[in-house]
Design a protein around this motif. Sequence first.
Motif, PDB file in Angstrom:
ATOM      1  N   LEU A  42      29.886  16.615  43.940  1.00 17.04           N
ATOM      2  CA  LEU A  42      29.978  16.548  42.715  1.00 17.04           C
ATOM      3  C   LEU A  42      29.903  15.067  42.096  1.00 17.04           C
ATOM      4  N   PHE A  43      30.437  14.202  42.808  1.00 18.42           N
ATOM      5  CA  PHE A  43      30.356  12.763  42.506  1.00 18.42           C
ATOM      6  C   PHE A  43      28.975  12.461  42.585  1.00 18.42           C
ATOM      7  N   ASP A  44      27.909  12.762  43.472  1.00 17.87           N
ATOM      8  CA  ASP A  44      26.806  12.430  43.782  1.00 17.87           C
ATOM      9  C   ASP A  44      25.842  12.860  42.482  1.00 17.87           C
ATOM     10  N   ALA A  45      26.295  14.259  42.147  1.00 16.04           N
ATOM     11  CA  ALA A  45      25.680  14.836  40.860  1.00 16.04           C
ATOM     12  C   ALA A  45      26.004  14.138  39.557  1.00 16.04           C
ATOM     13  N   PHE A  46      27.073  13.614  39.276  1.00 14.41           N
ATOM     14  CA  PHE A  46      27.515  13.049  38.293  1.00 14.41           C
ATOM     15  C   PHE A  46      26.598  11.506  38.303  1.00 14.41           C
ATOM     16  N   ALA A  47      26.520  11.114  39.233  1.00 18.05           N
ATOM     17  CA  ALA A  47      25.626   9.616  39.723  1.00 18.05           C
ATOM     18  C   ALA A  47      24.228   9.772  38.962  1.00 18.05           C
ATOM     19  N   THR A  48      23.702  10.974  38.930  1.00 21.36           N
ATOM     20  CA  THR A  48      22.474  11.260  38.347  1.00 21.36           C
ATOM     21  C   THR A  48      22.347  11.214  36.909  1.00 21.36           C
ATOM     22  N   LEU A  49      23.692  11.253  36.201  1.00 16.01           N
ATOM     23  CA  LEU A  49      23.436  11.300  34.574  1.00 16.01           C
ATOM     24  C   LEU A  49      22.926  10.178  34.078  1.00 16.01           C
ATOM     25  N   ASP A  51      22.426   6.776  32.527  1.00 12.51           N
ATOM     26  CA  ASP A  51      23.162   5.585  32.099  1.00 12.51           C
ATOM     27  C   ASP A  51      24.519   5.466  32.717  1.00 12.51           C
ATOM     28  N   LEU A  52      24.930   6.552  33.498  1.00 18.31           N
ATOM     29  CA  LEU A  52      26.321   6.628  33.826  1.00 18.31           C
ATOM     30  C   LEU A  52      26.448   5.264  34.712  1.00 18.31           C
ATOM     31  N   THR A  54      28.456   4.134  37.575  1.00 13.04           N
ATOM     32  CA  THR A  54      29.239   4.511  38.772  1.00 13.04           C
ATOM     33  C   THR A  54      30.257   3.589  39.028  1.00 13.04           C
ATOM     34  N   GLU A  55      30.210   2.230  39.177  1.00 11.90           N
ATOM     35  CA  GLU A  55      31.202   1.297  39.357  1.00 11.90           C
ATOM     36  C   GLU A  55      32.328   1.612  38.399  1.00 11.90           C
ATOM     37  N   ARG A  56      32.263   1.763  37.114  1.00 12.51           N
ATOM     38  CA  ARG A  56      33.143   1.937  36.239  1.00 12.51           C
ATOM     39  C   ARG A  56      33.759   3.138  36.309  1.00 12.51           C
ATOM     40  N   MET A  57      33.186   4.276  36.911  1.00  7.84           N
ATOM     41  CA  MET A  57      33.435   5.623  37.100  1.00  7.84           C
ATOM     42  C   MET A  57      34.816   5.604  38.197  1.00  7.84           C
ATOM     43  N   LEU A  58      34.383   4.528  39.200  1.00 11.75           N
ATOM     44  CA  LEU A  58      35.142   4.540  40.292  1.00 11.75           C
ATOM     45  C   LEU A  58      36.593   3.815  40.037  1.00 11.75           C
ATOM     46  N   ASN A  59      36.459   2.681  39.195  1.00 12.32           N
ATOM     47  CA  ASN A  59      37.569   1.779  38.730  1.00 12.32           C
ATOM     48  C   ASN A  59      38.391   2.875  37.904  1.00 12.32           C
ATOM     49  N   GLU A  60      37.810   3.412  36.891  1.00  9.04           N
ATOM     50  CA  GLU A  60      38.896   4.654  36.334  1.00  9.04           C
ATOM     51  C   GLU A  60      39.363   5.737  37.161  1.00  9.04           C
ATOM     52  N   LEU A  61      38.903   5.927  38.435  1.00  9.33           N
ATOM     53  CA  LEU A  61      39.565   6.988  39.033  1.00  9.33           C
ATOM     54  C   LEU A  61      40.843   6.078  39.885  1.00  9.33           C
ATOM     55  N   ASN A  62      40.807   4.895  39.917  1.00 14.45           N
ATOM     56  CA  ASN A  62      41.768   4.353  40.588  1.00 14.45           C
ATOM     57  C   ASN A  62      42.962   3.558  39.629  1.00 14.45           C
ATOM     58  N   THR A  63      42.824   4.027  38.348  1.00 16.94           N
ATOM     59  CA  THR A  63      43.850   3.389  37.362  1.00 16.94           C
ATOM     60  C   THR A  63      44.709   4.233  37.403  1.00 16.94           C
ATOM     61  N   GLU A  65      46.609   4.796  34.643  1.00 14.11           N
ATOM     62  CA  GLU A  65      47.069   5.407  33.309  1.00 14.11           C
ATOM     63  C   GLU A  65      47.149   6.763  33.298  1.00 14.11           C
ATOM     64  N   ASP A  66      47.371   7.268  32.363  1.00 16.57           N
ATOM     65  CA  ASP A  66      47.678   8.596  32.088  1.00 16.57           C
ATOM     66  C   ASP A  66      46.595   9.205  31.080  1.00 16.57           C
ATOM     67  N   GLN A  67      46.067   8.453  29.987  1.00 15.76           N
ATOM     68  CA  GLN A  67      45.219   8.785  29.014  1.00 15.76           C
ATOM     69  C   GLN A  67      43.895   9.444  29.806  1.00 15.76           C
ATOM     70  N   PRO A  68      43.372  10.551  28.984  1.00 13.11           N
ATOM     71  CA  PRO A  68      42.214  10.766  29.505  1.00 13.11           C
ATOM     72  C   PRO A  68      40.956   9.804  28.912  1.00 13.11           C
ATOM     73  N   VAL A  69      39.842   9.606  29.794  1.00  8.48           N
ATOM     74  CA  VAL A  69      38.908   8.435  29.305  1.00  8.48           C
ATOM     75  C   VAL A  69      37.411   9.365  29.387  1.00  8.48           C
ATOM     76  N   VAL A  70      36.788   9.252  28.523  1.00 10.00           N
ATOM     77  CA  VAL A  70      35.349   9.587  28.682  1.00 10.00           C
ATOM     78  C   VAL A  70      34.552   8.652  29.463  1.00 10.00           C
ATOM     79  N   ILE A  71      34.044   9.141  30.570  1.00  6.37           N
ATOM     80  CA  ILE A  71      33.205   8.513  31.623  1.00  6.37           C
ATOM     81  C   ILE A  71      31.743   8.608  31.107  1.00  6.37           C
ATOM     82  N   TRP A  72      31.425   9.611  30.528  1.00  6.42           N
ATOM     83  CA  TRP A  72      29.753   9.602  29.989  1.00  6.42           C
ATOM     84  C   TRP A  72      29.727  10.823  28.841  1.00  6.42           C
TER      85      TRP A  72
END
Length: 85
Positions: A42-49, A51-52, A54-63, A65-72
């Motif tokens: 699934l992560f690999d599929a997201f990486a094909t979107l 202008d996504l 990927t590094e930012r998505m990984l950072n958000e996964l490791n944060t 915080e509890d607020q939802p964040v729009v990744i793409w």
Amino acid sequence: VALADLERLTLVRSLKPAHWRLDSPQAASLLIPVNAAGSDALFDAFATLPDLKTERMLNELNTSEDQPVVIWERRSMRPSHVRLH
């Protein structure tokens, strides 16, 4: 939800474990735990979107915080002054 139909990918961190929320105009939002079976694919599929960031998505996964964040988003549904993640 087909990637071609995806309009927005959000990381919902308030759920434990965190979940991906996939939004599409053709279907109800789909929630998928980030640790679900097949999550690597699934992560690999997201990486094909387009202008996504990927590094930012990984950072958000490791944060912690509890607020939802729009990744793409396919096209912005936000006012121009509101930043994406």
